[in-house]
Design a protein around this motif. Structure first.
Motif, PDB file in Angstrom:
ATOM      1  N   CYS A 138       0.833  -1.201   0.000  1.00 19.63           N
ATOM      2  CA  CYS A 138       0.000   0.000   0.000  1.00 19.63           C
ATOM      3  C   CYS A 138       0.874   1.260   0.000  1.00 19.63           C
ATOM      4  O   CYS A 138       0.659   2.183  -0.797  1.00 19.63           O
ATOM      5  CB  CYS A 138      -0.899  -0.039   1.228  1.00 19.63           C
ATOM      6  N   ASP A 139       1.874   1.301   0.865  1.00 21.05           N
ATOM      7  CA  ASP A 139       2.793   2.449   0.919  1.00 21.05           C
ATOM      8  C   ASP A 139       3.567   2.596  -0.386  1.00 21.05           C
ATOM      9  O   ASP A 139       3.746   3.702  -0.900  1.00 21.05           O
ATOM     10  CB  ASP A 139       3.780   2.299   2.081  1.00 21.05           C
ATOM     11  N   PHE A 140       4.039   1.463  -0.922  1.00 18.61           N
ATOM     12  CA  PHE A 140       4.785   1.439  -2.184  1.00 18.61           C
ATOM     13  C   PHE A 140       3.924   2.036  -3.295  1.00 18.61           C
ATOM     14  O   PHE A 140       4.349   2.924  -4.039  1.00 18.61           O
ATOM     15  CB  PHE A 140       5.163  -0.020  -2.489  1.00 18.61           C
ATOM     16  N   TYR A 141       2.682   1.567  -3.391  1.00 22.80           N
ATOM     17  CA  TYR A 141       1.731   2.021  -4.414  1.00 22.80           C
ATOM     18  C   TYR A 141       1.446   3.520  -4.250  1.00 22.80           C
ATOM     19  O   TYR A 141       1.467   4.279  -5.219  1.00 22.80           O
ATOM     20  CB  TYR A 141       0.441   1.205  -4.300  1.00 22.80           C
ATOM     21  N   THR A 142       1.186   3.931  -3.017  1.00 21.75           N
ATOM     22  CA  THR A 142       0.859   5.337  -2.745  1.00 21.75           C
ATOM     23  C   THR A 142       2.001   6.252  -3.173  1.00 21.75           C
ATOM     24  O   THR A 142       1.771   7.259  -3.851  1.00 21.75           O
ATOM     25  CB  THR A 142       0.545   5.533  -1.243  1.00 21.75           C
ATOM     26  N   GLU A 143       3.226   5.885  -2.808  1.00 20.56           N
ATOM     27  CA  GLU A 143       4.373   6.718  -3.182  1.00 20.56           C
ATOM     28  C   GLU A 143       4.562   6.773  -4.689  1.00 20.56           C
ATOM     29  O   GLU A 143       4.837   7.835  -5.244  1.00 20.56           O
ATOM     30  CB  GLU A 143       5.656   6.201  -2.531  1.00 20.56           C
ATOM     31  N   LEU A 144       4.416   5.629  -5.371  1.00 20.21           N
ATOM     32  CA  LEU A 144       4.644   5.579  -6.816  1.00 20.21           C
ATOM     33  C   LEU A 144       3.538   6.238  -7.622  1.00 20.21           C
ATOM     34  O   LEU A 144       3.807   6.928  -8.598  1.00 20.21           O
ATOM     35  CB  LEU A 144       4.735   4.123  -7.287  1.00 20.21           C
ATOM     36  N   VAL A 145       2.299   5.992  -7.232  1.00 20.11           N
ATOM     37  CA  VAL A 145       1.170   6.375  -8.079  1.00 20.11           C
ATOM     38  C   VAL A 145       0.472   7.648  -7.598  1.00 20.11           C
ATOM     39  O   VAL A 145       0.146   8.522  -8.394  1.00 20.11           O
ATOM     40  CB  VAL A 145       0.158   5.210  -8.185  1.00 20.11           C
ATOM     41  N   GLU A 146       0.257   7.748  -6.301  1.00 18.86           N
ATOM     42  CA  GLU A 146      -0.547   8.861  -5.805  1.00 18.86           C
ATOM     43  C   GLU A 146       0.282  10.083  -5.423  1.00 18.86           C
ATOM     44  O   GLU A 146      -0.216  11.203  -5.459  1.00 18.86           O
ATOM     45  CB  GLU A 146      -1.399   8.395  -4.621  1.00 18.86           C
ATOM     46  N   GLU A 147       1.541   9.868  -5.056  1.00 20.78           N
ATOM     47  CA  GLU A 147       2.346  10.998  -4.596  1.00 20.78           C
ATOM     48  C   GLU A 147       3.419  11.417  -5.592  1.00 20.78           C
ATOM     49  O   GLU A 147       4.135  12.371  -5.346  1.00 20.78           O
ATOM     50  CB  GLU A 147       2.980  10.666  -3.235  1.00 20.78           C
ATOM     51  N   SER A 148       3.535  10.723  -6.711  1.00 23.13           N
ATOM     52  CA  SER A 148       4.533  11.072  -7.726  1.00 23.13           C
ATOM     53  C   SER A 148       3.884  11.946  -8.792  1.00 23.13           C
ATOM     54  O   SER A 148       2.727  11.764  -9.127  1.00 23.13           O
ATOM     55  CB  SER A 148       5.077   9.815  -8.410  1.00 23.13           C
ATOM     56  N   GLU A 149       4.672  12.852  -9.314  1.00 26.23           N
ATOM     57  CA  GLU A 149       4.191  13.711 -10.390  1.00 26.23           C
ATOM     58  C   GLU A 149       5.178  13.631 -11.533  1.00 26.23           C
ATOM     59  O   GLU A 149       6.297  14.069 -11.382  1.00 26.23           O
ATOM     60  CB  GLU A 149       4.051  15.144  -9.863  1.00 26.23           C
ATOM     61  N   PRO A 150       4.841  13.051 -12.689  1.00 30.74           N
ATOM     62  CA  PRO A 150       3.565  12.378 -12.954  1.00 30.74           C
ATOM     63  C   PRO A 150       3.499  11.037 -12.227  1.00 30.74           C
ATOM     64  O   PRO A 150       4.535  10.502 -11.834  1.00 30.74           O
ATOM     65  CB  PRO A 150       3.603  12.165 -14.475  1.00 30.74           C
ATOM     66  N   PRO A 151       2.286  10.478 -12.084  1.00 30.47           N
ATOM     67  CA  PRO A 151       2.158   9.166 -11.431  1.00 30.47           C
ATOM     68  C   PRO A 151       2.926   8.097 -12.212  1.00 30.47           C
ATOM     69  O   PRO A 151       2.959   8.126 -13.436  1.00 30.47           O
ATOM     70  CB  PRO A 151       0.655   8.874 -11.481  1.00 30.47           C
ATOM     71  N   ALA A 152       3.546   7.185 -11.498  1.00 25.04           N
ATOM     72  CA  ALA A 152       4.265   6.084 -12.151  1.00 25.04           C
ATOM     73  C   ALA A 152       3.261   5.191 -12.885  1.00 25.04           C
ATOM     74  O   ALA A 152       2.128   5.019 -12.431  1.00 25.04           O
ATOM     75  CB  ALA A 152       5.026   5.277 -11.116  1.00 25.04           C
ATOM     76  N   PRO A 153       3.672   4.613 -14.007  1.00 20.77           N
ATOM     77  CA  PRO A 153       2.781   3.721 -14.760  1.00 20.77           C
ATOM     78  C   PRO A 153       2.726   2.339 -14.100  1.00 20.77           C
ATOM     79  O   PRO A 153       3.324   1.382 -14.569  1.00 20.77           O
ATOM     80  CB  PRO A 153       3.425   3.677 -16.153  1.00 20.77           C
ATOM     81  N   PHE A 154       2.014   2.269 -12.992  1.00 17.54           N
ATOM     82  CA  PHE A 154       1.951   1.043 -12.203  1.00 17.54           C
ATOM     83  C   PHE A 154       0.531   0.849 -11.712  1.00 17.54           C
ATOM     84  O   PHE A 154      -0.137   1.793 -11.322  1.00 17.54           O
ATOM     85  CB  PHE A 154       2.903   1.170 -11.003  1.00 17.54           C
ATOM     86  N   GLU A 155       0.072  -0.403 -11.742  1.00 16.88           N
ATOM     87  CA  GLU A 155      -1.244  -0.726 -11.192  1.00 16.88           C
ATOM     88  C   GLU A 155      -1.172  -2.097 -10.550  1.00 16.88           C
ATOM     89  O   GLU A 155      -0.418  -2.952 -10.989  1.00 16.88           O
ATOM     90  CB  GLU A 155      -2.311  -0.713 -12.294  1.00 16.88           C
ATOM     91  N   VAL A 156      -1.950  -2.263  -9.493  1.00 15.68           N
ATOM     92  CA  VAL A 156      -2.059  -3.542  -8.804  1.00 15.68           C
ATOM     93  C   VAL A 156      -3.441  -4.112  -9.083  1.00 15.68           C
ATOM     94  O   VAL A 156      -4.432  -3.378  -9.070  1.00 15.68           O
ATOM     95  CB  VAL A 156      -1.869  -3.365  -7.273  1.00 15.68           C
ATOM     96  N   VAL A 157      -3.493  -5.416  -9.352  1.00 13.88           N
ATOM     97  CA  VAL A 157      -4.771  -6.124  -9.461  1.00 13.88           C
ATOM     98  C   VAL A 157      -4.762  -7.229  -8.406  1.00 13.88           C
ATOM     99  O   VAL A 157      -3.925  -8.125  -8.437  1.00 13.88           O
ATOM    100  CB  VAL A 157      -5.005  -6.719 -10.866  1.00 13.88           C
TER     101      VAL A 157
END
Length: 156
Positions: free
Chosen positions: A49-68
């Motif tokens: 969750c922290d990894f995802y938040t830092e990469l996708v939600e807090e990065s500008e631009p968001p990293a091209p990453f998604e979890v399924v």
């Protein structure tokens, strides 16, 4: 990811149906095999969750990453509770979709939690996503991106 989730819908944490073709296009995808009853899963999920938040939600631009999330919970209700309580704002295969069994077979899932990082084609970049996040933190994403053959889409 068209090959992997073709003709299916995914669901968001808040229950909306999401078209995987749109949501996963040009992204590195982490297939997260997990369950709320599994204590190693409950231990790793906040780290992811922290990894995802830092990469996708807090990065500008968001990293091209998604979890399924591919659930091994015992019921749809259990899966929903687990997602609302612990998960990042990522996607999931609906609980009742029998395709989860095919995915477990395809990616040789014999124990959970397991984070398999895949290319757009569904080809495995690494099946050791959990270990790499624990060992290397955010720096492992750069290796995944290079292995994903999508980085050229982000050069100007």
């Amino acid at each position: 990811m068209v090959d992997v989730f073709s003709g299916r819908l995914l669901v968001s944490k808040d229950g909306r149906s999401v078209d995987p073709e749109e949501a996963l296009q040009n992204k590195v995808v982490g297939l997260y095999f997990s369950a709320g009853w599994c204590s190693p899963c409950r231990d790793f999920t906040p780290v992811l969750c922290d990894f995802y938040t830092e990469l996708v939600e807090e990065s500008e631009p968001p990293a091209p990453f998604e979890v399924v999330f591919i659930s091994s919970d015992h019921s749809a209700e259990e899966m929903g509770r687990h997602m609302r309580a612990m998960h990042g704002d990522w996607l999931a295969l609906p609980f009742h979709d029998p395709y989860k069994h095919d995915l477990k077979k395809k990616y040789n899932i014999t124990a959970i939690p397991k984070l398999v990082i895949v290319k757009q084609t569904g080809e495995v970049i690494t099946d050791k996503g959990r270990k790499q996040i624990r060992d290397k933190g955010l720096s492992c994403f750069r290796n995944w991106l290079e292995g994903a053959d999508i980085f050229q889409n982000f050069s100007s």
